[in-house]
Design a protein around this motif. Sequence first.
Motif, PDB file in Angstrom:
ATOM      1  N   ASN A   1       0.844  -1.202   0.000  1.00 35.94           N
ATOM      2  CA  ASN A   1       0.000   0.000   0.000  1.00 35.94           C
ATOM      3  C   ASN A   1       0.872   1.242   0.000  1.00 35.94           C
ATOM      4  O   ASN A   1       1.909   1.279   0.662  1.00 35.94           O
ATOM      5  CB  ASN A   1      -0.857   0.044   1.266  1.00 35.94           C
ATOM      6  N   LYS A   2       0.416   2.230  -0.742  1.00 38.46           N
ATOM      7  CA  LYS A   2       1.087   3.528  -0.673  1.00 38.46           C
ATOM      8  C   LYS A   2       0.019   4.614  -0.646  1.00 38.46           C
ATOM      9  O   LYS A   2      -0.807   4.723  -1.554  1.00 38.46           O
ATOM     10  CB  LYS A   2       2.013   3.739  -1.886  1.00 38.46           C
ATOM     11  N   ILE A   3       0.048   5.370   0.440  1.00 38.41           N
ATOM     12  CA  ILE A   3      -0.930   6.460   0.582  1.00 38.41           C
ATOM     13  C   ILE A   3      -0.153   7.774   0.673  1.00 38.41           C
ATOM     14  O   ILE A   3       0.716   7.931   1.533  1.00 38.41           O
ATOM     15  CB  ILE A   3      -1.791   6.279   1.846  1.00 38.41           C
TER      16      ILE A   3
ATOM     17  N   THR B   1      -2.206  12.741   6.096  1.00 36.02           N
ATOM     18  CA  THR B   1      -2.852  13.579   7.107  1.00 36.02           C
ATOM     19  C   THR B   1      -3.742  14.659   6.508  1.00 36.02           C
ATOM     20  O   THR B   1      -4.562  15.242   7.204  1.00 36.02           O
ATOM     21  CB  THR B   1      -1.784  14.255   7.998  1.00 36.02           C
ATOM     22  N   VAL B   2      -3.572  14.961   5.241  1.00 35.66           N
ATOM     23  CA  VAL B   2      -4.365  16.051   4.626  1.00 35.66           C
ATOM     24  C   VAL B   2      -5.510  15.441   3.794  1.00 35.66           C
ATOM     25  O   VAL B   2      -6.595  15.181   4.307  1.00 35.66           O
ATOM     26  CB  VAL B   2      -3.474  16.982   3.774  1.00 35.66           C
ATOM     27  N   VAL B   3      -5.217  15.244   2.507  1.00 37.24           N
ATOM     28  CA  VAL B   3      -6.224  14.568   1.669  1.00 37.24           C
ATOM     29  C   VAL B   3      -5.596  13.260   1.190  1.00 37.24           C
ATOM     30  O   VAL B   3      -4.822  13.255   0.227  1.00 37.24           O
ATOM     31  CB  VAL B   3      -6.602  15.441   0.437  1.00 37.24           C
ATOM     32  N   PRO B   4      -5.849  12.147   1.853  1.00 38.59           N
ATOM     33  CA  PRO B   4      -5.151  10.906   1.511  1.00 38.59           C
ATOM     34  C   PRO B   4      -5.445  10.451   0.080  1.00 38.59           C
ATOM     35  O   PRO B   4      -6.584  10.504  -0.372  1.00 38.59           O
ATOM     36  CB  PRO B   4      -5.711   9.890   2.514  1.00 38.59           C
ATOM     37  N   VAL B   5      -4.359  10.070  -0.612  1.00 37.53           N
ATOM     38  CA  VAL B   5      -4.508   9.517  -1.964  1.00 37.53           C
ATOM     39  C   VAL B   5      -3.944   8.101  -1.925  1.00 37.53           C
ATOM     40  O   VAL B   5      -2.752   7.917  -1.675  1.00 37.53           O
ATOM     41  CB  VAL B   5      -3.740  10.372  -3.001  1.00 37.53           C
ATOM     42  N   HIS B   6      -4.780   7.138  -2.150  1.00 42.69           N
ATOM     43  CA  HIS B   6      -4.355   5.745  -2.080  1.00 42.69           C
ATOM     44  C   HIS B   6      -3.797   5.336  -3.439  1.00 42.69           C
ATOM     45  O   HIS B   6      -4.522   4.853  -4.309  1.00 42.69           O
ATOM     46  CB  HIS B   6      -5.554   4.866  -1.700  1.00 42.69           C
TER      47      HIS B   6
END
Lengths: 400, 225
Positions: free
Chosen positions: B10-12, B16-21
Amino acid sequence: MAWRNIWRNKKRTLLTIFSIFIAVFLSLFTRSMQIGVYDNMISNAVKFSSGHIQIHKNGYWENKSLNEIFKDTKEIDEILKNNNNIEFYIPRIESYALASSGKHTKGSLVIGTDPEKENELNKYSQKIIKGDYLNSNDKAVVVAEKLAEYLNISVNDTIVMLGQGYHGITAAAQYKVKGIIDFPIPQLNNQLIIMPLAEAKYYYATDNQITSLSLMLKDADKVDATIAELKNSLNDEYEIMPWPEMNVELVQAIQSDSIGGIIMLGILYVVIGFGVFGTIMMMTMERKKEFAVMVSIGMQKLKILIVVIFETLFIGLVAVLLGILISYPILYYFYQNPIPLTGELAATYETFGIDPIIPFSINAHIFVNQTLTVIGITILAVFYPLSMILRFNIMKALRS
Amino acid sequence: MSIIKTINLNKIYNETVVPVHAVKDVNLEFEQGEFTAIIGPSGCGKTTLLNLIGGLDSPTSGEVIIDGTNISNLKPKEVIDFRLRNIGFVFQSYNLVPVLTAKENVEFIMQLQGSDKSKRDERVKILFEQIGLIDRMNDRPSKMSGGQQQRVAVARALASKPKFILADEPTANLDSAATSNLLDIMLKLNETENTTFIFSTHDSRVIERARRLITLKDGQVEKVE
């Protein structure tokens, strides 16, 4: 790779090298002139009074008393002759006496010296304005111009000298004035009387004793080493003093003046520092992606740092070498042909007994110091760019 | 046996702000000698996945195991050294060092590995023969076409004899002829030397010639064919 990198943007690199070169040239020129002037002042002071080193009996320097004198023996003579760094030495008796002629009397400084050696060093014979200079066997004196004026005497007149000799004995004699000397230092021109050493020994009844031996060195930078050698050879009866200890005011004056020069150089160096910093910063920023690729394919960041350090050193070294190569012949010319002073400034210099010239120094330490300083500055300037390389994010740099 | 294995990767970004997976629960295995393309629309996570496999980026969670080594556990310096000895990279915009000649660019990675000069010369000659640029070895990248630069980049990636090569959209800046030429070379290397190639691409010319296709969608493996 570092060498090729610095030529990626030839104009920028050449401009940086040129700015460092100008700074190196200016700093070498000003420092060479400053040190040349100091050397001249020191040389004048050393030649006339102290020598590079002076030997006295312990306690003489503090009291300047004729009771603290020592024998000018063959043993000392041998020790001094055997020291390779001693060019020559002058035995002196320095004391005071009242000089009188007719109704006029004045306290005077009496220097008994070896006339030939003294002349070799201080060219007194060239400063004689009336009459002749002294010989070793003369029973006569040379009187400073202003003192002669005050006493209203001239060549072949007689002056009476009254003073205190060795162990309080009365020193009284009359001497023929063989010559009038125009002494450049006003204070001395008002009170100096020079007589042959043998006559001074007789006048002050010192037997074969003298107040000091002034030593002139072949290499003036080896004062401490020579003192150490002499201390090993001479016993504790003697104090052996270097010129800075005997010319404290001169040393302080040079130090305070030197600070001004160093501040100016400091400003120059700050300018160099920012110039180098700007270039290295740009060279680093524009290659962030390239560095990221290098790290991606397996180059450690430390190796990249080494490349950047070499790039900076190359720029600094090329500029410094250029600065030295171009400065040296110019400074050497002025070293051989000091700039002569004229007018009031020349008169002021002469008043203080200093040759009216602006001499230059080509002492190696000036060049070494400038080189090391510029290299030090370039290394300082590269610190921030290096820290950026250590901290940069590969992913961001690759996307840039 | 697989040489690359991703486990629940997984890479996010911007947690903490707007998570992008960017990569979501990816479990994949790659065998020695594969010629695989990771495909999918822009923003599907192809490059992120390659970067995670190559140790250029660290996963938010999960593991990347290369030939038995979990690279997620390595220290930064160890990861760089691991890449030097095990992974070859080919970038979209070639990224050759402009002040070095083509030969020096290829040799550079071997110098980093500490190879002696005779071995380097021998290997460089073989590689330049394979990419068909033996007569351009001493040219700087600026004097070469995009296709030629990318072939040099492939030679550079191969120079260290890596376990596999990761190529991030290697044909994106090339014309048809250069693309075809580059693919021929890579396929030949794959066939003759059993070199493993893993691409990220959305170039149909590459997709056509890939032997295995992994399709990503929104960071997840949608299809493996």
